[in-house]
Write a protein that holds these residues in place. Sequence first.
Motif, mmCIF file in Angstrom:
data_model
loop_
_atom_site.group_PDB
_atom_site.id
_atom_site.type_symbol
_atom_site.label_atom_id
_atom_site.label_comp_id
_atom_site.label_asym_id
_atom_site.label_seq_id
_atom_site.Cartn_x
_atom_site.Cartn_y
_atom_site.Cartn_z
ATOM 1 N N ILE A 53 -6.566 -10.354 -34.791
ATOM 2 C CA ILE A 53 -6.031 -9.239 -35.569
ATOM 3 C C ILE A 53 -4.512 -9.291 -35.489
ATOM 4 O O ILE A 53 -3.944 -9.609 -34.443
ATOM 5 C CB ILE A 53 -6.534 -7.893 -35.021
ATOM 6 C CG1 ILE A 53 -8.062 -7.826 -35.086
ATOM 7 C CG2 ILE A 53 -5.913 -6.724 -35.782
ATOM 8 C CD1 ILE A 53 -8.639 -6.643 -34.334
ATOM 9 N N LEU A 54 -3.861 -8.962 -36.594
ATOM 10 C CA LEU A 54 -2.396 -8.937 -36.640
ATOM 11 C C LEU A 54 -1.933 -7.558 -37.071
ATOM 12 O O LEU A 54 -2.443 -6.998 -38.041
ATOM 13 C CB LEU A 54 -1.879 -9.985 -37.634
ATOM 14 C CG LEU A 54 -0.369 -9.989 -37.904
ATOM 15 C CD1 LEU A 54 0.413 -10.383 -36.645
ATOM 16 C CD2 LEU A 54 -0.036 -10.935 -39.056
ATOM 17 N N ASP A 55 -0.945 -7.026 -36.361
ATOM 18 C CA ASP A 55 -0.294 -5.773 -36.754
ATOM 19 C C ASP A 55 1.123 -6.078 -37.198
ATOM 20 O O ASP A 55 1.958 -6.512 -36.392
ATOM 21 C CB ASP A 55 -0.291 -4.774 -35.590
ATOM 22 C CG ASP A 55 0.331 -3.444 -35.981
ATOM 23 O OD1 ASP A 55 -0.061 -2.907 -37.036
ATOM 24 O OD2 ASP A 55 1.194 -2.949 -35.235
ATOM 25 N N LEU A 56 1.391 -5.888 -38.501
ATOM 26 C CA LEU A 56 2.733 -6.093 -39.041
ATOM 27 C C LEU A 56 3.584 -4.844 -38.801
ATOM 28 O O LEU A 56 3.053 -3.734 -38.738
ATOM 29 C CB LEU A 56 2.661 -6.381 -40.542
ATOM 30 C CG LEU A 56 1.851 -7.598 -40.987
ATOM 31 C CD1 LEU A 56 1.818 -7.682 -42.513
ATOM 32 C CD2 LEU A 56 2.426 -8.884 -40.402
ATOM 33 N N CYS A 57 4.903 -5.030 -38.696
ATOM 34 C CA CYS A 57 5.826 -3.899 -38.451
ATOM 35 C C CYS A 57 5.361 -3.113 -37.223
ATOM 36 O O CYS A 57 5.269 -1.888 -37.245
ATOM 37 C CB CYS A 57 5.903 -2.986 -39.664
ATOM 38 S SG CYS A 57 6.249 -3.805 -41.244
ATOM 39 N N GLY A 77 1.099 -8.574 -32.596
ATOM 40 C CA GLY A 77 1.987 -7.694 -33.339
ATOM 41 C C GLY A 77 3.288 -8.423 -33.610
ATOM 42 O O GLY A 77 3.736 -9.215 -32.772
ATOM 43 N N ILE A 78 3.886 -8.176 -34.764
ATOM 44 C CA ILE A 78 5.178 -8.783 -35.067
ATOM 45 C C ILE A 78 6.174 -7.688 -35.438
ATOM 46 O O ILE A 78 5.853 -6.770 -36.203
ATOM 47 C CB ILE A 78 5.076 -9.851 -36.179
ATOM 48 C CG1 ILE A 78 6.429 -10.542 -36.371
ATOM 49 C CG2 ILE A 78 4.548 -9.280 -37.479
ATOM 50 C CD1 ILE A 78 6.374 -11.811 -37.191
ATOM 51 N N GLU A 79 7.365 -7.780 -34.870
ATOM 52 C CA GLU A 79 8.411 -6.777 -35.062
ATOM 53 C C GLU A 79 9.759 -7.484 -35.191
ATOM 54 O O GLU A 79 10.084 -8.362 -34.396
ATOM 55 C CB GLU A 79 8.431 -5.800 -33.878
ATOM 56 C CG GLU A 79 9.603 -4.855 -33.838
ATOM 57 C CD GLU A 79 9.739 -4.021 -35.110
ATOM 58 O OE1 GLU A 79 10.882 -3.890 -35.605
ATOM 59 O OE2 GLU A 79 8.719 -3.498 -35.612
ATOM 60 N N ILE A 80 10.522 -7.093 -36.206
ATOM 61 C CA ILE A 80 11.790 -7.761 -36.485
ATOM 62 C C ILE A 80 12.927 -7.256 -35.603
ATOM 63 O O ILE A 80 13.916 -7.955 -35.401
ATOM 64 C CB ILE A 80 12.157 -7.599 -37.984
ATOM 65 C CG1 ILE A 80 13.200 -8.642 -38.392
ATOM 66 C CG2 ILE A 80 12.607 -6.172 -38.291
ATOM 67 C CD1 ILE A 80 13.421 -8.723 -39.895
ATOM 68 N N GLN A 81 12.799 -6.045 -35.040
ATOM 69 C CA GLN A 81 13.872 -5.479 -34.226
ATOM 70 C C GLN A 81 13.700 -5.897 -32.762
ATOM 71 O O GLN A 81 12.700 -5.548 -32.124
ATOM 72 C CB GLN A 81 13.880 -3.956 -34.326
ATOM 73 C CG GLN A 81 14.141 -3.428 -35.721
ATOM 74 C CD GLN A 81 14.468 -1.957 -35.709
ATOM 75 O OE1 GLN A 81 15.463 -1.521 -35.111
ATOM 76 N NE2 GLN A 81 13.639 -1.156 -36.355
ATOM 77 N N PRO A 82 14.668 -6.608 -32.209
ATOM 78 C CA PRO A 82 14.533 -7.099 -30.835
ATOM 79 C C PRO A 82 14.276 -5.992 -29.816
ATOM 80 O O PRO A 82 13.464 -6.173 -28.901
ATOM 81 C CB PRO A 82 15.870 -7.802 -30.569
ATOM 82 C CG PRO A 82 16.360 -8.200 -31.928
ATOM 83 C CD PRO A 82 15.911 -7.112 -32.854
ATOM 84 N N ARG A 83 14.955 -4.870 -29.963
ATOM 85 C CA ARG A 83 14.774 -3.819 -28.955
ATOM 86 C C ARG A 83 13.348 -3.278 -28.981
ATOM 87 O O ARG A 83 12.723 -3.090 -27.934
ATOM 88 C CB ARG A 83 15.771 -2.679 -29.176
ATOM 89 C CG ARG A 83 15.617 -1.601 -28.106
ATOM 90 C CD ARG A 83 16.683 -0.549 -28.135
ATOM 91 N NE ARG A 83 16.446 0.449 -27.098
ATOM 92 C CZ ARG A 83 17.152 1.570 -26.963
ATOM 93 N NH1 ARG A 83 18.152 1.816 -27.782
ATOM 94 N NH2 ARG A 83 16.867 2.428 -26.014
ATOM 95 N N GLU A 105 8.500 -11.427 -31.767
ATOM 96 C CA GLU A 105 9.736 -10.942 -32.376
ATOM 97 C C GLU A 105 10.058 -11.869 -33.537
ATOM 98 O O GLU A 105 10.237 -13.070 -33.341
ATOM 99 C CB GLU A 105 10.886 -10.941 -31.368
ATOM 100 C CG GLU A 105 12.202 -10.467 -31.949
ATOM 101 C CD GLU A 105 13.365 -10.651 -30.996
ATOM 102 O OE1 GLU A 105 14.486 -10.934 -31.466
ATOM 103 O OE2 GLU A 105 13.152 -10.536 -29.768
ATOM 104 N N GLY A 106 10.086 -11.325 -34.754
ATOM 105 C CA GLY A 106 10.347 -12.184 -35.894
ATOM 106 C C GLY A 106 10.173 -11.465 -37.211
ATOM 107 O O GLY A 106 9.906 -10.262 -37.264
ATOM 108 N N ASP A 107 10.299 -12.232 -38.284
ATOM 109 C CA ASP A 107 10.247 -11.732 -39.658
ATOM 110 C C ASP A 107 8.849 -11.976 -40.220
ATOM 111 O O ASP A 107 8.397 -13.120 -40.289
ATOM 112 C CB ASP A 107 11.301 -12.461 -40.492
ATOM 113 C CG ASP A 107 11.472 -11.890 -41.881
ATOM 114 O OD1 ASP A 107 10.539 -11.230 -42.381
ATOM 115 O OD2 ASP A 107 12.533 -12.124 -42.489
ATOM 116 N N LEU A 108 8.186 -10.922 -40.631
ATOM 117 C CA LEU A 108 6.821 -11.067 -41.163
ATOM 118 C C LEU A 108 6.766 -11.966 -42.394
ATOM 119 O O LEU A 108 5.738 -12.578 -42.677
ATOM 120 C CB LEU A 108 6.209 -9.703 -41.450
ATOM 121 C CG LEU A 108 6.863 -8.785 -42.499
ATOM 122 C CD1 LEU A 108 6.447 -9.105 -43.920
ATOM 123 C CD2 LEU A 108 6.564 -7.320 -42.188
#
Length: 254
Positions: A53-57, A77-83, A105-108
């Motif tokens: 399963i993948l959770d974007l944003c 899960g993928i999130e573009i904001q490092p913090r 950590e990255g760009d979907l």
Amino acid sequence: MNMDKSLLLEPSERIDDLLTHDLHIIQSDEVFSFSMDAVLLARFAGVPPRGKILDLCTGNGVIPLLLSTRTKALIEGIEIQPRLAGMAKRSVAMNGLKDRIVIREGDLKELYKETGHGAYDAITVNPPYMPLNGSDIKLNPHQAIARHEIGCTLEDVIQACFRLVKPGGKVSMVHKPQRLGEIVTLMRQYRLEPKRMRFVHPRAHLEANMVLIECIREGKPDVRLLPPLIVYDEHNQYCPEIMEIYYGSKEGEA
């Protein structure tokens, strides 16, 4: 909760109780904290018992944490904001779930280049709701990216879902009803057929302020409109279903 001494909170951060399965999450008022829409999506989404399963944003990782109570699947899960990604990783470790949840950590928009097409059995996403309209955004950068389509547009999100979910896989999204026409048009453009839809109303006499949508890649046209979900009763208390979602069992679907 057993918190490793190395998982120290940063200034302004706190640990909040997720009210289920003894789960806790790291949050901060300086960044965008999760709200009811994420909790409702984690309950509404159709998820496989196993698989990926993948959770974007993913933000601070609340949806992967909640989904872990409903499935034995590997959750990413993928999130573009490092913090925020860092907070999510520490929350996963704090809850002893590093073997089941992976935070990227990255760009979907670029993830498919690493994973390949159709890598996931199901996808969830609570995307930024507000398009950029040229007006000043009076929020700090963390909140602005979470609420406005700065890092990704609605089309970027839906295109990423099409690339990343396998044929027959489910994509579940929470969004604003005002954009429903655009959402459905884009989903069908990218061969994601809406199958279940539920409107969330703050009170029975008020119009909906959220919509939950589940679609299937390459599915046949056949959408079910589920009963409305009402948040508050006439006494300004949570309605029974909301109480059950927050404080009762997290098994099953909304």
